[in-house]
Enzyme design. Structure first.
Site, PDB file in Angstrom:
ATOM      1  N   ASN A  47     -58.494  71.333   6.921  1.00 16.13           N
ATOM      2  CA  ASN A  47     -59.816  70.903   7.374  1.00 16.13           C
ATOM      3  C   ASN A  47     -59.831  69.384   7.474  1.00 16.13           C
ATOM      4  OD1 ASN A  47     -61.435  73.424   7.408  1.00 16.13           O
ATOM      5  ND2 ASN A  47     -60.733  73.500   5.281  1.00 16.13           N
ATOM      6  N   SER A  52     -63.914  56.810   9.226  1.00 17.59           N
ATOM      7  CA  SER A  52     -63.824  55.625  10.078  1.00 17.59           C
ATOM      8  C   SER A  52     -62.427  55.038   9.898  1.00 17.59           C
ATOM      9  CB  SER A  52     -64.935  54.636   9.742  1.00 17.59           C
ATOM     10  OG  SER A  52     -64.857  54.239   8.388  1.00 17.59           O
ATOM     11  N   SER A  53     -62.257  53.796  10.052  1.00 18.86           N
ATOM     12  CA  SER A  53     -60.926  53.256  10.313  1.00 18.86           C
ATOM     13  C   SER A  53     -60.335  52.385   9.215  1.00 18.86           C
ATOM     14  CB  SER A  53     -60.986  52.471  11.617  1.00 18.86           C
ATOM     15  OG  SER A  53     -61.441  53.311  12.648  1.00 18.86           O
ATOM     16  N   GLU A 109     -57.989  54.114  16.796  1.00 16.18           N
ATOM     17  CA  GLU A 109     -57.661  55.275  17.607  1.00 16.18           C
ATOM     18  C   GLU A 109     -58.115  55.048  19.045  1.00 16.18           C
ATOM     19  OE1 GLU A 109     -61.419  55.439  15.555  1.00 16.18           O
ATOM     20  OE2 GLU A 109     -59.504  55.729  14.579  1.00 16.18           O
TER      21      GLU A 109
END
Length: 165
Positions: A47, A52-53, A109
């Protein structure tokens, strides 16, 4: 409770590894194409918890470990789905590593109707810009990308999966 530990972090262990993965697939439906791309990338039976990054400080970039089926895996990812036969789609992910190891890393991304090379170039530039915005010195950038030529309905997917040693 230790006064030096942020109360939130007392309940959550920070991931200490990051694995860059990418995959692509055709599918009968958009969700089947996405699922196939996850399977192709090696993370189709867990899952994904979309994050965020930010890569935790001192986390290591490692090959994807064997993840327990059904595990909750913090993941930053990009993907694109297309139903235009012959169209080239790509997804890429990058991780910028700071020289100062006490700082966090930065995950970026990207997905688009472009080549793998163009997607990877773009995502690496995004990571560099993110470090410039923070005023941090860059040690290196790691990245991965995938390209897919759509037959009927396709998906390109790239991710940074965070996990634990």
């Amino acid at each position: 409770m230790n006064a030096e530990i942020n109360p939130l972090h007392a309940y959550f262990k920070l991931p200490n590894t990051v694995s860059l993965v990418a995959g692509s697939s055709e599918g009968e439906t958009p969700l089947n194409a996405f699922d196939g791309a996850l399977l192709n990338a090696g993370i189709g039976n867990v899952n994904l918890i979309r994050i965020s990054s930010i890569m935790p400080p001192e986390a290591e970039i490692v090959p994807l470990p064997k993840l327990p089926m059904g595990a909750l895996v913090p993941t930053a990812y990009g993907y694109i789905i297309s139903d235009v036969p012959g169209e080239t789609i790509s997804a890429a992910i990058s991780v910028a590593i700071p020289k100062d190891k006490s700082l966090c890393g930065l995950i970026m991304e990207y997905e688009g109707k472009c080549s793998k090379k163009e997607a990877e170039k773009t995502v690496r530039e995004m990571a560099k810009i993110g470090f410039e915005m923070r005023g941090w010195e860059l040690d290196r950038i790691e990245s991965i990308a995938v390209e897919h030529t759509v037959e009927k309905l396709g998906c390109a997917f790239a991710a940074a999966a965070l996990w634990y040693k």
